[in-house]
Design an enzyme around this catalytic site. Structure first.
Site, PDB file in Angstrom:
ATOM      1  N   LYS A  53       0.844  -1.200   0.000  1.00 21.59           N
ATOM      2  CA  LYS A  53       0.000   0.000   0.000  1.00 21.59           C
ATOM      3  C   LYS A  53       0.877   1.246   0.000  1.00 21.59           C
ATOM      4  O   LYS A  53       0.610   2.216  -0.705  1.00 21.59           O
ATOM      5  CB  LYS A  53      -0.937  -0.003   1.210  1.00 21.59           C
ATOM      6  CG  LYS A  53      -2.084  -0.993   1.052  1.00 21.59           C
ATOM      7  CD  LYS A  53      -2.854  -1.216   2.355  1.00 21.59           C
ATOM      8  CE  LYS A  53      -3.869  -2.345   2.177  1.00 21.59           C
ATOM      9  NZ  LYS A  53      -4.518  -2.738   3.439  1.00 21.59           N
ATOM     10  N   GLN A  97      -4.708  -1.525   9.647  1.00 25.01           N
ATOM     11  CA  GLN A  97      -4.576  -2.828   8.999  1.00 25.01           C
ATOM     12  C   GLN A  97      -5.202  -3.915   9.868  1.00 25.01           C
ATOM     13  O   GLN A  97      -4.874  -4.048  11.047  1.00 25.01           O
ATOM     14  CB  GLN A  97      -3.088  -3.128   8.734  1.00 25.01           C
ATOM     15  CG  GLN A  97      -2.834  -4.425   7.982  1.00 25.01           C
ATOM     16  CD  GLN A  97      -3.402  -4.429   6.556  1.00 25.01           C
ATOM     17  OE1 GLN A  97      -3.341  -3.422   5.852  1.00 25.01           O
ATOM     18  NE2 GLN A  97      -3.975  -5.549   6.139  1.00 25.01           N
ATOM     19  N   ASP A 120     -11.082   3.277   4.109  1.00 24.30           N
ATOM     20  CA  ASP A 120     -11.481   1.876   3.960  1.00 24.30           C
ATOM     21  C   ASP A 120     -13.006   1.736   3.916  1.00 24.30           C
ATOM     22  O   ASP A 120     -13.525   0.694   3.534  1.00 24.30           O
ATOM     23  CB  ASP A 120     -10.962   1.057   5.167  1.00 24.30           C
ATOM     24  CG  ASP A 120      -9.806   0.153   4.777  1.00 24.30           C
ATOM     25  OD1 ASP A 120      -9.644  -0.114   3.573  1.00 24.30           O
ATOM     26  OD2 ASP A 120      -9.071  -0.285   5.683  1.00 24.30           O
TER      27      ASP A 120
END
Ligand code: NDP
Length: 281
Positions: A53, A97, A120
């Site tokens: 990422k 994460q 997200d």
């Protein structure tokens, strides 16, 4: 019949080039989109995802920060870090994460992120907006999967769609997006009786289970669009949920693993970060 392979890697690359051009435009106006990724603990798979990422962000010209916290981090320390990033004007997107170490409260951590920095799309406010059909931050994996479906040119309106998996991060938002796209949607999970009987009805089949071979050739409707979200490691190799060769013989379109949904997830993360930065401007 042999399914057309949907090339997620190529599509993601093209999207990332477009994003890089838009980032250059934003930078010229004094705004550099910034993404912060928080990684707690030392899970090797998460480490790889986080690194990828960060690299993707930098390649797109964005500012990227990775905050590595030790395994023994407390909930309070994690939320203090999130709070710091919420207030940091250089950061447009914050990503925690997953999975977090088991002693930490995932829901509380995700809820601590400002909804406008939640790239997200997991914050309850953003999830609620998706449910209500309002404009929102759409979770990256289902968003990418929808783009892959659209790329086939297959009309979604009025079609039967089946989603296998009901997680908050993939299955449920995927089902909502397909519903918005006019599909008749069925969601399957581990308690579903006779999975094959349901999946065989699907014009569009999305599998997000995490078990190699859970989707066999005889569970697929001839000509269907099959989107394989699963990531499984079998004898050191990465595979999806579909028994690829068998499903290829029956489906009309099929995403490979790797090279299907995975690269699109990263492209959508960059897109969500870019959009957050555009809103800041
Ligand atoms: P979860 O483990 O949270 O959810 C898995 C779902 O599959 C659950 O709803 C579970 O049902 C269901 N399930 C389990 N076994 C069966 C079965 N035999 N038949 C039908 N349904 C079953 O996983 P995630 O949603 O987080 O991820 C799913 C997969 O997608 C994983 O392989 C993950 O690695 C991958 N993934 C890939 C991404 C990408 O970018 N390509 C991004 C995110 C995830 P129940 O709810 O009843 O337990």
């Amino acid at each position: 019949m042999s399914a057309v392979r949907i090339d997620g890697k190529a599509m993601a690359l093209a999207i990332r080039e477009e994003i890089a051009a838009k980032v250059a435009g934003l930078k010229a106006r004094g705004v550099t989109p910034g993404l912060a990724v928080i990684l707690v603990g030392d899970d090797p798979a998460s480490e790889i995802y986080v690194r990828n990422k960060g690299i993707a962000c930098e390649k797109a010209g964005m500012h990227s920060e990775t905050i590595r916290l030790p395994q023994e981090t407390t909930q309070r320390q994690l939320e203090a870090e999130i709070d710091r990033l919420n207030r940091d004007p250089a950061i447009d997107g914050i990503l925690v994460q997953l999975p977090l170490p088991r002693h930490l409260d995932e829901r509380a951590a995700l809820s601590a992120i400002l909804p406008e920095k939640d790239v997200d799309g997991f914050h309850p406010v953003n999830a609620g907006r998706l449910l209500a059909g309002e404009p929102t931050v759409v979770p990256c994996t289902p968003k990418g999967a929808m783009r892959l479906i659209r790329s086939t040119g297959v009309e979604t309106d009025g079609k039967e769609a089946v989603v296998v998996g009901r997680s908050n991060i993939v299955g449920k938002p995927m089902a909502l997006l397909l519903l918005q796209a006019g599909c008749t949607v069925t969601v399957c999970h581990s308690r579903t009786r006779d999975l094959g009987a349901v999946t065989r009805r699907a014009d569009i089949l999305v599998s997000a289970v995490g078990k190699a071979g859970v989707i066999r050739g005889d569970m697929v409707k001839p000509g269907a669009v099959v989107i394989d979200v699963g990531i499984n490691r079998v004898e050191g190799k990465v595979t999806g949920d579909a028994a690829f060769d068998e499903v290829s013989e029956v489906a009309g379109w099929l995403t490979p693993v790797p090279g299907g949904v995975g690269p699109m997830t990263i492209a959508m993360l960059l897109e969500n970060t870019l959009e957050a930065a555009e809103k800041r401007l």
